[in-house]
Design a protein around this motif. Structure first.
Motif, PDB file in Angstrom:
ATOM      1  N   MET A 149     -52.632   3.445  47.296  1.00 42.66           N
ATOM      2  CA  MET A 149     -52.413   2.583  48.563  1.00 42.66           C
ATOM      3  C   MET A 149     -53.453   2.182  50.211  1.00 42.66           C
ATOM      4  O   MET A 149     -54.420   2.215  49.638  1.00 42.66           O
ATOM      5  CB  MET A 149     -51.970   4.644  49.500  1.00 42.66           C
ATOM      6  CG  MET A 149     -50.183   4.740  48.558  1.00 42.66           C
ATOM      7  SD  MET A 149     -49.912   6.297  50.002  1.00 42.66           S
ATOM      8  CE  MET A 149     -49.060   5.440  51.522  1.00 42.66           C
ATOM      9  N   ASP A 150     -52.616   1.527  51.043  1.00 46.35           N
ATOM     10  CA  ASP A 150     -53.959   1.146  51.925  1.00 46.35           C
ATOM     11  C   ASP A 150     -52.950   1.041  53.706  1.00 46.35           C
ATOM     12  O   ASP A 150     -52.347   0.487  53.630  1.00 46.35           O
ATOM     13  CB  ASP A 150     -54.378  -0.165  51.797  1.00 46.35           C
ATOM     14  CG  ASP A 150     -55.459  -0.035  53.482  1.00 46.35           C
ATOM     15  OD1 ASP A 150     -55.667   0.644  53.590  1.00 46.35           O
ATOM     16  OD2 ASP A 150     -56.283  -1.874  52.690  1.00 46.35           O
ATOM     17  N   THR A 151     -52.737   2.172  53.433  1.00 42.35           N
ATOM     18  CA  THR A 151     -51.599   2.362  55.105  1.00 42.35           C
ATOM     19  C   THR A 151     -52.087   3.665  55.938  1.00 42.35           C
ATOM     20  O   THR A 151     -52.381   4.278  55.420  1.00 42.35           O
ATOM     21  CB  THR A 151     -50.313   2.985  54.463  1.00 42.35           C
ATOM     22  OG1 THR A 151     -49.662   2.529  53.219  1.00 42.35           O
ATOM     23  CG2 THR A 151     -49.361   3.233  55.428  1.00 42.35           C
ATOM     24  N   VAL A 152     -52.003   2.628  57.339  1.00 43.12           N
ATOM     25  CA  VAL A 152     -52.145   3.039  58.579  1.00 43.12           C
ATOM     26  C   VAL A 152     -50.565   3.686  59.155  1.00 43.12           C
ATOM     27  O   VAL A 152     -50.406   3.538  59.205  1.00 43.12           O
ATOM     28  CB  VAL A 152     -53.391   2.350  59.182  1.00 43.12           C
ATOM     29  CG1 VAL A 152     -53.221   3.822  60.867  1.00 43.12           C
ATOM     30  CG2 VAL A 152     -54.710   2.454  58.787  1.00 43.12           C
ATOM     31  N   TYR A 153     -50.725   5.548  59.147  1.00 39.71           N
ATOM     32  CA  TYR A 153     -49.746   6.145  59.650  1.00 39.71           C
ATOM     33  C   TYR A 153     -50.379   7.081  61.253  1.00 39.71           C
ATOM     34  O   TYR A 153     -51.453   7.524  61.330  1.00 39.71           O
ATOM     35  CB  TYR A 153     -48.965   7.302  58.901  1.00 39.71           C
ATOM     36  CG  TYR A 153     -48.646   6.872  57.675  1.00 39.71           C
ATOM     37  CD1 TYR A 153     -47.495   6.628  57.859  1.00 39.71           C
ATOM     38  CD2 TYR A 153     -49.408   6.567  56.456  1.00 39.71           C
ATOM     39  CE1 TYR A 153     -46.730   6.411  56.604  1.00 39.71           C
ATOM     40  CE2 TYR A 153     -48.710   6.614  55.524  1.00 39.71           C
ATOM     41  CZ  TYR A 153     -47.466   6.357  55.673  1.00 39.71           C
ATOM     42  OH  TYR A 153     -46.798   5.790  54.444  1.00 39.71           O
ATOM     43  N   LYS A 154     -49.154   6.127  62.173  1.00 42.08           N
ATOM     44  CA  LYS A 154     -49.424   7.042  63.721  1.00 42.08           C
ATOM     45  C   LYS A 154     -48.391   8.366  63.854  1.00 42.08           C
ATOM     46  O   LYS A 154     -47.619   7.705  63.674  1.00 42.08           O
ATOM     47  CB  LYS A 154     -49.541   5.834  64.617  1.00 42.08           C
ATOM     48  CG  LYS A 154     -49.571   6.000  65.819  1.00 42.08           C
ATOM     49  CD  LYS A 154     -49.381   4.683  66.428  1.00 42.08           C
ATOM     50  CE  LYS A 154     -49.605   5.588  68.081  1.00 42.08           C
ATOM     51  NZ  LYS A 154     -49.321   3.965  68.784  1.00 42.08           N
ATOM     52  N   PHE A 155     -48.797   9.089  63.885  1.00 45.72           N
ATOM     53  CA  PHE A 155     -47.818   9.912  64.031  1.00 45.72           C
ATOM     54  C   PHE A 155     -47.984  10.225  65.854  1.00 45.72           C
ATOM     55  O   PHE A 155     -48.892  10.526  66.717  1.00 45.72           O
ATOM     56  CB  PHE A 155     -47.899  11.557  63.641  1.00 45.72           C
ATOM     57  CG  PHE A 155     -48.287  11.099  62.265  1.00 45.72           C
ATOM     58  CD1 PHE A 155     -47.093  11.746  61.517  1.00 45.72           C
ATOM     59  CD2 PHE A 155     -49.629  11.109  61.338  1.00 45.72           C
ATOM     60  CE1 PHE A 155     -47.614  11.458  60.032  1.00 45.72           C
ATOM     61  CE2 PHE A 155     -49.325  10.642  60.181  1.00 45.72           C
ATOM     62  CZ  PHE A 155     -48.667  11.149  59.384  1.00 45.72           C
ATOM     63  N   GLU A 156     -46.611  10.212  66.486  1.00 39.97           N
ATOM     64  CA  GLU A 156     -46.509  10.822  67.912  1.00 39.97           C
ATOM     65  C   GLU A 156     -45.705  11.987  68.131  1.00 39.97           C
ATOM     66  O   GLU A 156     -44.643  12.071  68.252  1.00 39.97           O
ATOM     67  CB  GLU A 156     -46.103  10.148  68.649  1.00 39.97           C
ATOM     68  CG  GLU A 156     -47.104   8.047  69.040  1.00 39.97           C
ATOM     69  CD  GLU A 156     -46.068   7.173  69.591  1.00 39.97           C
ATOM     70  OE1 GLU A 156     -45.210   7.909  71.019  1.00 39.97           O
ATOM     71  OE2 GLU A 156     -47.193   6.398  69.636  1.00 39.97           O
ATOM     72  N   ILE A 157     -46.133  12.992  68.249  1.00 40.81           N
ATOM     73  CA  ILE A 157     -45.747  14.409  68.055  1.00 40.81           C
ATOM     74  C   ILE A 157     -46.020  15.245  69.087  1.00 40.81           C
ATOM     75  O   ILE A 157     -46.880  15.707  70.283  1.00 40.81           O
ATOM     76  CB  ILE A 157     -46.232  15.429  66.869  1.00 40.81           C
ATOM     77  CG1 ILE A 157     -46.726  14.962  66.172  1.00 40.81           C
ATOM     78  CG2 ILE A 157     -45.580  16.508  66.623  1.00 40.81           C
ATOM     79  CD1 ILE A 157     -45.851  14.163  64.976  1.00 40.81           C
ATOM     80  N   ASP A 158     -45.101  15.132  70.222  1.00 41.39           N
ATOM     81  CA  ASP A 158     -44.910  15.844  71.469  1.00 41.39           C
ATOM     82  C   ASP A 158     -45.933  15.510  72.148  1.00 41.39           C
ATOM     83  O   ASP A 158     -46.302  15.787  73.354  1.00 41.39           O
ATOM     84  CB  ASP A 158     -44.451  17.542  71.118  1.00 41.39           C
ATOM     85  CG  ASP A 158     -43.218  18.227  70.486  1.00 41.39           C
ATOM     86  OD1 ASP A 158     -42.529  17.408  71.005  1.00 41.39           O
ATOM     87  OD2 ASP A 158     -43.422  19.208  70.266  1.00 41.39           O
ATOM     88  N   GLY A 159     -45.927  14.507  72.307  1.00 50.59           N
ATOM     89  CA  GLY A 159     -47.151  13.379  73.509  1.00 50.59           C
ATOM     90  C   GLY A 159     -48.212  13.077  72.551  1.00 50.59           C
ATOM     91  O   GLY A 159     -48.941  12.581  73.393  1.00 50.59           O
ATOM     92  N   GLU A 160     -48.582  13.812  71.765  1.00 47.55           N
ATOM     93  CA  GLU A 160     -49.914  14.276  71.429  1.00 47.55           C
ATOM     94  C   GLU A 160     -49.807  13.061  70.628  1.00 47.55           C
ATOM     95  O   GLU A 160     -49.001  12.901  69.576  1.00 47.55           O
ATOM     96  CB  GLU A 160     -50.552  15.417  70.437  1.00 47.55           C
ATOM     97  CG  GLU A 160     -51.183  16.583  71.627  1.00 47.55           C
ATOM     98  CD  GLU A 160     -52.055  16.069  72.333  1.00 47.55           C
ATOM     99  OE1 GLU A 160     -52.793  15.789  71.906  1.00 47.55           O
ATOM    100  OE2 GLU A 160     -51.685  16.543  73.309  1.00 47.55           O
ATOM    101  N   VAL A 161     -50.668  12.024  69.821  1.00 50.26           N
ATOM    102  CA  VAL A 161     -50.986  10.583  68.970  1.00 50.26           C
ATOM    103  C   VAL A 161     -52.104  11.171  68.016  1.00 50.26           C
ATOM    104  O   VAL A 161     -53.206  11.521  68.557  1.00 50.26           O
ATOM    105  CB  VAL A 161     -51.253   9.634  69.627  1.00 50.26           C
ATOM    106  CG1 VAL A 161     -51.278   8.230  69.099  1.00 50.26           C
ATOM    107  CG2 VAL A 161     -50.315   9.715  70.601  1.00 50.26           C
ATOM    108  N   PHE A 162     -51.558  10.695  66.691  1.00 51.24           N
ATOM    109  CA  PHE A 162     -52.875  11.007  65.882  1.00 51.24           C
ATOM    110  C   PHE A 162     -52.283  10.133  64.548  1.00 51.24           C
ATOM    111  O   PHE A 162     -51.256   9.256  64.136  1.00 51.24           O
ATOM    112  CB  PHE A 162     -53.156  12.328  64.482  1.00 51.24           C
ATOM    113  CG  PHE A 162     -53.157  13.324  65.399  1.00 51.24           C
ATOM    114  CD1 PHE A 162     -54.402  13.796  64.909  1.00 51.24           C
ATOM    115  CD2 PHE A 162     -52.556  14.170  66.559  1.00 51.24           C
ATOM    116  CE1 PHE A 162     -54.817  15.641  66.377  1.00 51.24           C
ATOM    117  CE2 PHE A 162     -53.278  14.718  67.153  1.00 51.24           C
ATOM    118  CZ  PHE A 162     -54.312  15.456  66.621  1.00 51.24           C
TER     119      PHE A 162
END
Length: 112
Positions: free
Chosen positions: A27-40
């Motif tokens: 794999m070579d993937t960037v995931y972005k998580f937006e969880i209750d206003g927080e971003v990772f």
């Protein structure tokens, strides 16, 4: 949910994947998580998971959901497709990478 709680959750995910990197092989993937206003952001590349600062890379796939639903997703109690169809999960970007993430999550013990 506090930002600190989510930070600990993301660090646990990173550690679990790095302790057993086989499921992310190739794999070579960037995931972005937006969880209750927080971003990772998390990059899965070269059999390694790495938390990135929010603006490090362009995400291939962004997942937006509440922390409660994120926990259920990680614990296998919320199906990604069902969550998407019912509005509990919003996905921007590559849908196939979102589906791939769900199959990866099932291979780890992420009870958070």
């Amino acid at each position: 949910m506090t930002a600190r709680t989510l930070d600990v959750t993301m660090q646990k995910i990173e550690k679990e994947i790095n302790d057993n990197p086989e499921p992310i092989s190739g794999m070579d993937t960037v995931y972005k998580f937006e969880i209750d206003g927080e971003v990772f952001q998390m990059r899965l590349k070269d059999q390694k998971a790495e938390l990135l600062s929010e603006s490090d890379k362009q995400a291939d796939c962004t997942l937006k959901m509440s922390y409660d639903n994120f926990q259920k997703f990680l614990n296998g109690k919320l199906n990604g497709m069902t969550a998407f169809m019912t509005g509990k999960l919003k996905i921007d970007g590559d849908m196939t990478k979102a589906l791939k993430l769900e199959s990866i999550v099932k291979k780890y013990d992420l009870n958070i």
